[in-house]
Design a protein around this motif. Structure first.
Motif, PDB file in Angstrom:
ATOM      1  N   MET B   1     -29.410  27.438  24.519  1.00 51.63           N
ATOM      2  CA  MET B   1     -29.616  28.468  23.512  1.00 51.63           C
ATOM      3  C   MET B   1     -30.999  29.053  23.699  1.00 51.63           C
ATOM      4  O   MET B   1     -31.979  28.335  23.774  1.00 51.63           O
ATOM      5  N   GLN B   2     -31.045  30.396  23.812  1.00 52.69           N
ATOM      6  CA  GLN B   2     -32.331  31.060  23.977  1.00 52.69           C
ATOM      7  C   GLN B   2     -32.601  31.952  22.776  1.00 52.69           C
ATOM      8  O   GLN B   2     -31.670  32.338  22.061  1.00 52.69           O
ATOM      9  N   LEU B   3     -33.870  32.315  22.606  1.00 49.64           N
ATOM     10  CA  LEU B   3     -34.208  33.194  21.488  1.00 49.64           C
ATOM     11  C   LEU B   3     -33.402  34.483  21.534  1.00 49.64           C
ATOM     12  O   LEU B   3     -33.036  35.037  20.502  1.00 49.64           O
ATOM     13  N   ALA B   4     -33.112  34.955  22.739  1.00 52.48           N
ATOM     14  CA  ALA B   4     -32.359  36.204  22.885  1.00 52.48           C
ATOM     15  C   ALA B   4     -30.990  36.117  22.219  1.00 52.48           C
ATOM     16  O   ALA B   4     -30.425  37.122  21.793  1.00 52.48           O
ATOM     17  N   GLY B   9     -29.085  41.695  20.290  1.00 57.61           N
ATOM     18  CA  GLY B   9     -28.754  42.488  21.466  1.00 57.61           C
ATOM     19  C   GLY B   9     -27.535  41.950  22.196  1.00 57.61           C
ATOM     20  O   GLY B   9     -26.644  41.328  21.610  1.00 57.61           O
ATOM     21  N   ARG B  10     -27.511  42.179  23.511  1.00 56.41           N
ATOM     22  CA  ARG B  10     -26.343  41.838  24.317  1.00 56.41           C
ATOM     23  C   ARG B  10     -26.079  40.328  24.318  1.00 56.41           C
ATOM     24  O   ARG B  10     -24.936  39.895  24.216  1.00 56.41           O
ATOM     25  N   ALA B  11     -27.145  39.527  24.422  1.00 58.05           N
ATOM     26  CA  ALA B  11     -26.953  38.071  24.484  1.00 58.05           C
ATOM     27  C   ALA B  11     -26.319  37.557  23.194  1.00 58.05           C
ATOM     28  O   ALA B  11     -25.438  36.698  23.211  1.00 58.05           O
ATOM     29  N   MET B  12     -26.751  38.107  22.058  1.00 56.49           N
ATOM     30  CA  MET B  12     -26.179  37.659  20.795  1.00 56.49           C
ATOM     31  C   MET B  12     -24.720  38.072  20.707  1.00 56.49           C
ATOM     32  O   MET B  12     -23.869  37.292  20.274  1.00 56.49           O
ATOM     33  N   LYS B  13     -24.440  39.278  21.143  1.00 55.56           N
ATOM     34  CA  LYS B  13     -23.044  39.733  21.088  1.00 55.56           C
ATOM     35  C   LYS B  13     -22.155  38.840  21.949  1.00 55.56           C
ATOM     36  O   LYS B  13     -21.033  38.488  21.564  1.00 55.56           O
ATOM     37  N   GLN B  14     -22.677  38.448  23.118  1.00 55.51           N
ATOM     38  CA  GLN B  14     -21.889  37.566  23.987  1.00 55.51           C
ATOM     39  C   GLN B  14     -21.672  36.202  23.340  1.00 55.51           C
ATOM     40  O   GLN B  14     -20.573  35.652  23.385  1.00 55.51           O
ATOM     41  N   LEU B  15     -22.723  35.669  22.739  1.00 53.13           N
ATOM     42  CA  LEU B  15     -22.585  34.369  22.060  1.00 53.13           C
ATOM     43  C   LEU B  15     -21.491  34.448  20.995  1.00 53.13           C
ATOM     44  O   LEU B  15     -20.625  33.571  20.883  1.00 53.13           O
ATOM     45  N   ILE B  97     -25.202  24.614  24.702  1.00 50.05           N
ATOM     46  CA  ILE B  97     -24.043  25.367  24.214  1.00 50.05           C
ATOM     47  C   ILE B  97     -22.888  24.412  23.905  1.00 50.05           C
ATOM     48  O   ILE B  97     -22.127  24.626  22.960  1.00 50.05           O
ATOM     49  N   ASP B  98     -22.767  23.334  24.684  1.00 53.24           N
ATOM     50  CA  ASP B  98     -21.672  22.394  24.439  1.00 53.24           C
ATOM     51  C   ASP B  98     -21.789  21.722  23.068  1.00 53.24           C
ATOM     52  O   ASP B  98     -20.775  21.416  22.439  1.00 53.24           O
ATOM     53  N   THR B  99     -23.012  21.489  22.638  1.00 53.92           N
ATOM     54  CA  THR B  99     -23.206  20.907  21.304  1.00 53.92           C
ATOM     55  C   THR B  99     -22.740  21.899  20.244  1.00 53.92           C
ATOM     56  O   THR B  99     -22.052  21.534  19.283  1.00 53.92           O
ATOM     57  N   LEU B 100     -23.117  23.157  20.444  1.00 59.41           N
ATOM     58  CA  LEU B 100     -22.674  24.185  19.503  1.00 59.41           C
ATOM     59  C   LEU B 100     -21.151  24.268  19.482  1.00 59.41           C
ATOM     60  O   LEU B 100     -20.527  24.318  18.416  1.00 59.41           O
ATOM     61  N   ARG B 101     -20.544  24.275  20.676  1.00 60.35           N
ATOM     62  CA  ARG B 101     -19.076  24.332  20.749  1.00 60.35           C
ATOM     63  C   ARG B 101     -18.450  23.193  19.971  1.00 60.35           C
ATOM     64  O   ARG B 101     -17.468  23.370  19.274  1.00 60.35           O
ATOM     65  N   ARG B 102     -18.996  22.012  20.118  1.00 53.35           N
ATOM     66  CA  ARG B 102     -18.422  20.855  19.439  1.00 53.35           C
ATOM     67  C   ARG B 102     -18.505  21.008  17.919  1.00 53.35           C
ATOM     68  O   ARG B 102     -17.549  20.718  17.191  1.00 53.35           O
ATOM     69  N   VAL B 103     -19.655  21.488  17.454  1.00 51.92           N
ATOM     70  CA  VAL B 103     -19.831  21.662  16.007  1.00 51.92           C
ATOM     71  C   VAL B 103     -18.882  22.735  15.477  1.00 51.92           C
ATOM     72  O   VAL B 103     -18.257  22.574  14.425  1.00 51.92           O
TER      73      VAL B 103
END
Lengths: 330, 330
Positions: B1-4, B9-15, B97-103
């Protein structure tokens, strides 16, 4: 603030009874139950935002006013009259109680101004160094008053894109406060509720297709997101987009494009072309949107493309930022 | 996970497009607007909680299931059928990201089990060291189905206090996971939604006066809070309160009183005395409250006093903790 203030015991009850409930002064909170019981009639809008702005106090606002206005505005963007907010506080151990008081007072003031009630809440405390002073979550509930669905999928080719005022102030104000830049003038955040002008558009029968507040990512990201979701193209007229001189100078200094800088009291409205002039007129009756104007229009395609006609008439493509320009501005 | 990923912006939309929306799979989220548009009919309950549990994964649950069940239960405590949740995520830079996915998967699973929809959300990212991996806020919206107001002010002298099952598991499970205690058996959190047994009480026409889930501060704090708000006294029968042997042993070792230890799938119900036996019977039909029993009763006063009759018949006064026993268990 100590960990015990989040522990569910006597210290937490004192914090809530002596500091938090009096600050918000709402009869629902005085029921001291696990949630609020509310009368809501008809379709509702429901939204949430967490606020992690750094610093928590900046020219023109603080994390408290931001947390109220930001969520109130999200409800307005759904064509809803904001009614109720919840408040979730995450406090860092060691936070001075006076800082908390100030933030709560600011929330109460912003809520009163916007005509919403703070009816339910929660407080957590985390160890020193595990949060950054104070994070606030607000969720909002509003009554949808728009007669037709408002959202990206309602946008049509030909729609006018109306912008409610000048852009870039919030992001630059927060940045300047954080970094201690000594600009000649103090740039204040535009943080404000935009409920009244939005409700006025709806009351006047303007065919509003979509609304979007220009927060993180600014005008550019809002336009790109809507163009992509709607499968249409948007053309903005850069010469029409107001940017205050001091904001423009700060952007030039910092290498920012004002189109990407965050706002907290600005929105765009997509309206049927025949209603565009009337919409601008309605908005101009409200102080928070007194400089509203038509800033662009929607075209059939290519899907998702946003372009901007610059000062010299040259068209440039607009995209969301790929990286991070200004973290934690809201 | 990055600040972006929190920058708008684009990174947040992708997330959001690639990780978060697919994890929750709700058509409201696919509208990609600032809030959800929902049909809600009649009086509603509205509540919020932030979750800062450490560690974020523990035996019997994780911060995701906790954030869903905790807020679902707060709605149930209002006598409401839980309908919709909002999700506010505060993520620390560097979170895998895997931790986020699990949650997120855990939230979706818990929401499906509880019959609620995750309809709107928000994601923020803060710099490394400014949060503790992940904080989650959920706000909830439910339809009040209780025919009379449920809350401390409806409690009457003579009411029976019904407890839905054994206490202390959640707090001890989190503590053990955090500190790495090697207890002989793994104590699992009782984290679960209690919607079904609560709705069953209401459907059976039990005169439910107040409901309270036993989270931070445990049974003791819940009883004291209600006694103080209602201006009545509560007597608990300690011999009736079930505590599993392994939980009792852990409490003895750690110097904790099980009455103060947190739960996440337990509640007390204040019901009219003539309905007490029937209420217990109704609750016992549901796995999450299969061991329900009458644990005490309400007396005229002294106002705010909670006392507990112990194993040897001796009465002791019960108060909230004044300090912090176990921080960040929810």
């Amino acid at each position: 603030m100590q960990l015990a203030h989040g522990g569910g015991g006597r210290a937490m009850k004192q914090l809530i009874d002596l500091i938090i409930r009096p600050a918000f002064a709402d009869p629902e909170l005085d029921r001291c139950h696990d949630g609020a019981a509310l009368a809501v009639d008809g379709p509702v809008a429901f939204t949430t935002d967490s606020y992690v702005v750094r610093p928590i106090i900046f020219p023109g606002g603080d994390i408290g006013s931001l947390a109220v206005n930001g969520t109130v505005n999200d409800l307005a963007m759904c064509g809803a009259r904001p009614l109720y907010l919840s408040v979730g506080l995450i406090l860092e151990e060691g936070l001075p109680i006076d800082t908390l008081r100030r933030v709560l007072a600011s929330m109460h003031k912003a809520a009163s101004a916007a005509g919403v009630r703070l009816v339910t809440g929660d407080t957590k405390v985390v160890d020193h160094g595990k949060a950054d002073r104070i994070f606030v979550n607000t969720a909002g509930l509003g009554r949808i008053v728009a007669p037709t669905p408002i959202g990206p999928s309602s946008v049509r080719a030909g729609d006018a894109v109306i912008l409610s005022g000048d852009i870039g102030r919030h992001g630059i104000a927060v940045m300047a406060a954080r970094e201690g830049f000594g600009f000649e003038t103090t740039i204040e955040s535009d943080c404000a509720a935009v409920t009244n002008p939005v409700l006025a558009l709806l009351e006047e029968g303007i065919a509003v297709h979509c609304l979007r507040d220009l927060t993180r990512g600014g005008l550019a990201s809002a336009a790109v997101e809507i163009a992509e979701t709607a499968g249409l193209a948007i053309v903005l007229d850069e010469r029409a987009v107001p940017v205050r001189d001091d904001v423009a100078a700060a952007c030039e200094l910092l290498g920012f494009d004002p189109l990407h800088v965050a706002n907290e009291g600005r929105f765009i409205a997509f309206v049927a072309p025949e209603d565009a002039d009337r919409a601008v007129e309605v908005l101009r009756h409200h102080p928070v949107s007194a400089e509203a104007l038509v800033a662009g229009w929607v075209e059939h395609g290519p899907s998702g493309r946003v372009s901007c006609r610059g000062a010299l008439g040259v068209m440039r493509a607009i995209d969301m930022l790929s990286g991070e320009q200004l973290p934690r501005i809201c």
